[in-house]
Design a protein around this motif. Sequence first.
Motif, mmCIF file in Angstrom:
data_model
loop_
_atom_site.group_PDB
_atom_site.id
_atom_site.type_symbol
_atom_site.label_atom_id
_atom_site.label_comp_id
_atom_site.label_asym_id
_atom_site.label_seq_id
_atom_site.Cartn_x
_atom_site.Cartn_y
_atom_site.Cartn_z
ATOM 1 N N VAL A 168 0.833 -1.201 0.000
ATOM 2 C CA VAL A 168 0.000 0.000 0.000
ATOM 3 C C VAL A 168 0.865 1.248 0.000
ATOM 4 C CG1 VAL A 168 -1.658 1.369 1.335
ATOM 5 C CG2 VAL A 168 -1.967 -1.098 1.126
ATOM 6 N N ALA A 169 1.858 1.270 0.893
ATOM 7 C CA ALA A 169 2.714 2.447 1.055
ATOM 8 C C ALA A 169 3.513 2.757 -0.211
ATOM 9 C CB ALA A 169 3.660 2.255 2.240
ATOM 10 N N THR A 170 3.932 1.719 -0.924
ATOM 11 C CA THR A 170 4.737 1.912 -2.139
ATOM 12 C C THR A 170 3.877 2.056 -3.398
ATOM 13 O OG1 THR A 170 4.934 -0.489 -2.385
ATOM 14 C CG2 THR A 170 6.699 0.654 -1.181
ATOM 15 N N ASN A 171 2.569 1.983 -3.214
ATOM 16 C CA ASN A 171 1.613 2.125 -4.324
ATOM 17 C C ASN A 171 1.650 0.940 -5.294
ATOM 18 O OD1 ASN A 171 -0.497 3.858 -5.133
ATOM 19 N ND2 ASN A 171 0.691 4.591 -6.877
ATOM 20 N N ILE A 172 2.362 -0.122 -4.904
ATOM 21 C CA ILE A 172 2.435 -1.299 -5.771
ATOM 22 C C ILE A 172 1.079 -1.987 -5.873
ATOM 23 C CG2 ILE A 172 3.429 -3.609 -6.025
ATOM 24 C CD1 ILE A 172 5.978 -2.554 -4.762
ATOM 25 N N LEU A 173 0.382 -2.072 -4.730
ATOM 26 C CA LEU A 173 -0.930 -2.724 -4.723
ATOM 27 C C LEU A 173 -1.903 -1.998 -5.644
ATOM 28 C CD1 LEU A 173 -2.734 -4.936 -3.600
ATOM 29 C CD2 LEU A 173 -3.332 -3.407 -1.708
#
Length: 213
Positions: free
Chosen positions: A186-191
């Motif tokens: 979530v934090a890395t925007n990968i999801l």
Amino acid sequence: MFGRTVQEMIMSIPGILIALVISGFAQAYMADKLGDKTPRYQGKLSLNPKEHIDPLGFLIFVVIGFGWSKPVNINRRNFKNIRIDDSLVSAAGFIGNLLMAILFAIIMKIMLVLKIDILLGTVIGGNLLQILLFGIYFNVVFFVLGILPIPPFPGSRILENLTNIEKYEFYTILQRYSFIVFLFLVATNILSRIISPPIIYIYRTILSIFYIK
């Protein structure tokens, strides 16, 4: 879903609540029908939001567009066919969300055909239609999250039941630190990058089926 206005966040709340409740209730209902009464004893066989809503997960859902709910605990030993029945319970949640998204679309189509939005007034009718759109969207979000074959999402349970992937050490580690991995994604925007394309495709497909523009 970043960049939404406060008003849009408020209007998204009903759709998020329903998506969370339907997912949990559907899993609990399926488990109960397949012989496991654990969810019933824990109060999960209910449409009461407090039985399914995790406050922090719900808040994050409202703000960024995806989060989590309280888990539905089951006892696999109560199933006659453990792998199949466990898979059915896991699938029940996200299938319920997909059906709910379609139901929202049907309600919206009826409103448009009967011009209920005009009868209610431009502002009220427009807001109601927007709430329905959010209902469709977030149920689609839950559907896509549900089918992801990685812990802690339900799709991972189905993957485990259909394969022997749990015997591999990397998967055991992934299970152990699944929540941390989730927060990292979530934090890395990968999801978001993973789930956005299928969410947009399914969302637009449902709208196009009912000719909603």
